[in-house]
Structures are given as structure tokens and as C-alpha cells.
Design a protein around this motif. Structure first.
Motif, short mmCIF file in Angstrom:
data_model
loop_
_atom_site.label_atom_id
_atom_site.label_comp_id
_atom_site.label_asym_id
_atom_site.label_seq_id
_atom_site.Cartn_x
_atom_site.Cartn_y
_atom_site.Cartn_z
N GLU A 44 -1.55 -13.55 108.44
CA GLU A 44 -1.29 -12.12 109.00
C GLU A 44 -2.07 -10.90 109.06
OE1 GLU A 44 1.58 -11.55 110.44
OE2 GLU A 44 2.82 -13.39 110.28
N GLN A 45 -2.80 -10.94 108.00
CA GLN A 45 -3.79 -9.76 108.02
C GLN A 45 -4.71 -9.81 108.97
OE1 GLN A 45 -5.65 -9.47 104.12
NE2 GLN A 45 -6.97 -7.84 104.73
N TYR A 46 -5.26 -10.94 109.04
CA TYR A 46 -6.21 -11.21 110.50
C TYR A 46 -5.57 -10.87 111.60
CZ TYR A 46 -9.89 -13.59 112.94
OH TYR A 46 -11.01 -13.92 114.32
N TRP A 47 -4.37 -11.30 111.89
CA TRP A 47 -3.72 -10.95 113.22
C TRP A 47 -3.38 -9.59 113.16
CZ3 TRP A 47 -2.49 -12.69 117.81
CH2 TRP A 47 -1.20 -12.16 118.37
N ASN A 48 -2.85 -8.96 112.34
CA ASN A 48 -2.73 -7.26 112.20
C ASN A 48 -4.05 -6.84 112.56
OD1 ASN A 48 -0.23 -7.79 111.71
ND2 ASN A 48 -0.33 -7.45 109.42
N ASN A 49 -5.30 -7.27 112.28
CA ASN A 49 -6.46 -6.60 112.66
C ASN A 49 -6.90 -6.68 113.91
OD1 ASN A 49 -6.54 -5.24 109.74
ND2 ASN A 49 -7.66 -7.04 109.16
N ILE A 50 -6.34 -7.61 114.79
CA ILE A 50 -6.75 -7.86 115.98
C ILE A 50 -6.16 -6.57 117.00
CG2 ILE A 50 -6.47 -9.22 118.16
CD1 ILE A 50 -6.41 -11.73 116.29
N SER A 51 -7.03 -5.92 117.63
CA SER A 51 -6.58 -4.78 118.25
C SER A 51 -6.06 -5.14 119.57
CB SER A 51 -7.79 -3.62 118.59
OG SER A 51 -8.92 -4.35 119.20
N ASP A 52 -6.44 -5.80 120.36
CA ASP A 52 -5.94 -6.40 121.76
C ASP A 52 -5.24 -7.87 121.57
OD1 ASP A 52 -5.16 -6.83 124.27
OD2 ASP A 52 -7.06 -6.64 125.09
#
Length: 317
Positions: free
Chosen positions: A177-185
Motif C-alpha cells: 500500500e505504501q508503494y501504491w500511495n507513492n505513485i503520483s499518476d
């Protein structure tokens, strides 16, 4: 060989001395025991030491990024209609997303029984399009199920890759989830998606694919699953080696207090031994490659490094 809930329950009650050979429990006792059996299976699902298999499955992706996965049959509170829009109200939060598919069945008015793409309008409501002008509200014994990936809801995703029309495989990183949250687009598209996130929501899990596929590659999904619950006393399922005895012994120990009894020391000893055997089998590590290092994808750096999992130089994802 398939094993029924009744087989397990009768054996457990005989272990306790509640039943003699050839005897059957009362209907109430049998139903109470069925509840206890399903409760045991549910508790096993919370412990990775009891996950009994890793399953490979193939699904077809479309041009969207979020998919519902599961095979639970949920009874809605109601289905009403205004014009061509049907609104489903659920007794608990449905955990679906706009764009997911559901299959509705059991309505007397057949127009409601479709597999449709939904629009989420609230935590407990979603809508879909119906043909014609069926009577409202819908009547009958209605249920809805996942229409994206219809399979036993995974406990955990352990690996995935996509295959294009030329049979070229592309590994996917299982992200957090942390990786996903850090994706801007999060709406970026690509012919070959490279990341997958699993949210073990209930009653349906959510699979998020990134980037959003621009075509229709096949998704090869590897996930951990547990034996299912029993719907009725006569329901059957295949059990892996060791699980029939594990359930019989566990249920005997679990039911003992309800009958003012205690499981025999031999039963407890057998249960402990069987638990150790199951855990030893399920947690057995695969041998390292004798040919060479196995590439491992590092999802945080998007780099591939040499070294087998758990070996020097390897990155365990």
C-alpha cells in the motif's frame, strides 16, 4: 476422496464419547457442531502455517486497473429501479469499486439477472443498468457474486506475471500500500503492466494492476488459499493429506466444553503431533537452485539482482 462436514462431526463426537458407533446426534447438535467446524476453518485462515496450497490461476485483463476477486454469494437488502438504473443496497459495506463487475441472480424479474459493470454510489450501494421495465423492487432469493475474477478469495498473493498475444511473459512486482500511495499518476496506461497490489477486502478482495493495461493480456496469478467452509452437513470438499484428521481432532477438543467433557490426553497429543506435521509441511523451504542464481525483482528500485531467495546477493521481495 471428498469429505463431508457430517463425516468430520460424527467422528469428533465419537472421540468425545458423545456418540457410540452407528449413532447420530440430534439435529440441533449437528448444526451447532457445523458452526464450530466452520469457525475452526476460519481461524486456520488467519495463520499462514495452515494455508494448505498455492494455486496458479489465469484471468484476462481489460482496460481497467481494479478488479474484484472472490466467489462469495451475498444477499442484498434490496434491489430497486428508476428508469434503466437498478440500485443494489447491501447489508454490510460491499468493498467494490466503480468499474467492477458483479453477477446478479435469483430475481423473479429476469431483467435484473445479469453480469454488469457497476457504479459505486455509497459504501452500501451500487448501481447497474437493466433492460426493459421490470417491477420494482426486485423479488426472489437474490444474490450477487463477483463478476471480474470468480474464484476462491485469496488469502495472499505471492506472485504474478502477464502474458501477451505473442506468449511473451512479463513478471509483476507484488507491491505494498505504501508503494501504491507513492505513485503520483495512478491512471497511467501501458501495454504491459508491471505491478500488482492485493487488498484482502471482504467479501471480495481487490486486485489493482499498474499501469492500467491498454490491451487485454492474460494475468497468471499465484495465491495462497485455505480450505473452504461447509455450507451444510452434507456439503463435501477435497481435503489435502492430513487435514481430515486435523479437523476431526481439533473439533473434538473445541466441542468438549459444550458437552461438559474434556478431550482425552491421547486426543490432545495426536492433535499436537498433527499440527506440527502440517506446519512442517506447509513451511518447508524450497531448495536453492543448483544451476545458478535466480533473478529477483526489487519492487522498490525496479531493479533485478542476482541471487536466489534467501541467498547472499538476493533480494527477497
Amino acid at each position: 476422496m471428498t469429505i463431508s462436514a457430517q463425516d468430520i462431526i460424527y467422528k469428533s463426537l465419537r472421540m468425545l464419547g458423545v456418540l457410540a458407533s452407528g449413532e447420530a446426534p440430534t439435529a440441533a447438535e449437528a448444526q451447532d457442531s457445523l458452526y464450530s467446524l466452520n469457525s475452526l476453518i476460519d481461524s486456520f485462515s488467519a495463520n499462514p502455517q495452515y494455508y494448505y496450497y498455492t494455486q496458479d490461476e489465469i484471468f484476462t485483463l481489460t482496460t481497467k486497473g481494479i478488479y474484484a476477486i472472490g466467489n462469495s454469494a451475498v444477499s442484498p437488502t434490496s434491489i430497486t429501479r428508476a428508469s434503466t438504473t437498478a440500485t443494489v443496497t447491501t447489508p454490510t459495506p460491499h468493498n467494490l469499486e466503480t468499474g467492477d463487475k458483479v453477477t446478479v441472480s435469483g430475481a423473479v424479474q429476469s431483467e435484473y439477472n445479469v453480469t454488469a459493470t457497476i457504479t459505486v454510489t455509497g459504501a452500501n450501494t451500487f448501481t447497474y443498468t437493466v433492460a426493459g421495465s421490470p417491477a420494482t423492487p426486485a423479488t426472489g432469493t437474490i444474490v450477487y457474486t463477483s463478476g471480474d475474477f470468480y474464484t476462491t478469495r485469496p488469502i495472499r498473493i505471492v506472485g504474478a506475471f502477464t502474458r501477451d498475444g505473442s506468449s511473451v511473459d512479463t513478471p509483476m512486482g507484488v507491491i505494498t500500500e505504501q508503494y501504491w500511495n507513492n505513485i503520483s499518476d495512478k491512471t497511467s496506461t501501458a501495454a504491459v503492466p508491471q505491478k500488482i497490489l492485493y487488498r484482502p477486502s471482504f467479501p471480495f478482495g481487490q486486485i489493482i494492476i499498474y499501469p492500467v493495461p491498454s490491451g487485454a493480456p492474460t494475468l497468471h496469478l499465484r495465491s495462497e488459499k485455505m480450505i473452504g467452509s461447509y455450507a451444510t452437513l452434507t456439503s463435501t470438499q477435497y481435503l489435502p493429506p492430513g487435514y481430515q484428521r486435523l479437523l476431526e481432532l481439533s473439533l473434538a477438543v473445541d466441542l468438549a466444553p459444550e458437552y461438559g467433557s474434556r478431550a482425552a490426553p491421547e486426543t490432545v497429543a495426536y492433535l499436537k503431533s498433527d499440527l506440527e506435521n502440517i506446519m512442517r509441511t506447509n513451511l518447508a523451504k524450497l531448495p536453492s537452485s543448483k544451476i545458478g542464481a535466480i533473478p529477483n525483482s526489487n519492487i522498490y528500485t525496479d531493479q533485478t539482482v542476482a541471487g536466489s531467495m534467501g541467498q547472499p546477493g538476493g533480494v527477497a521481495v
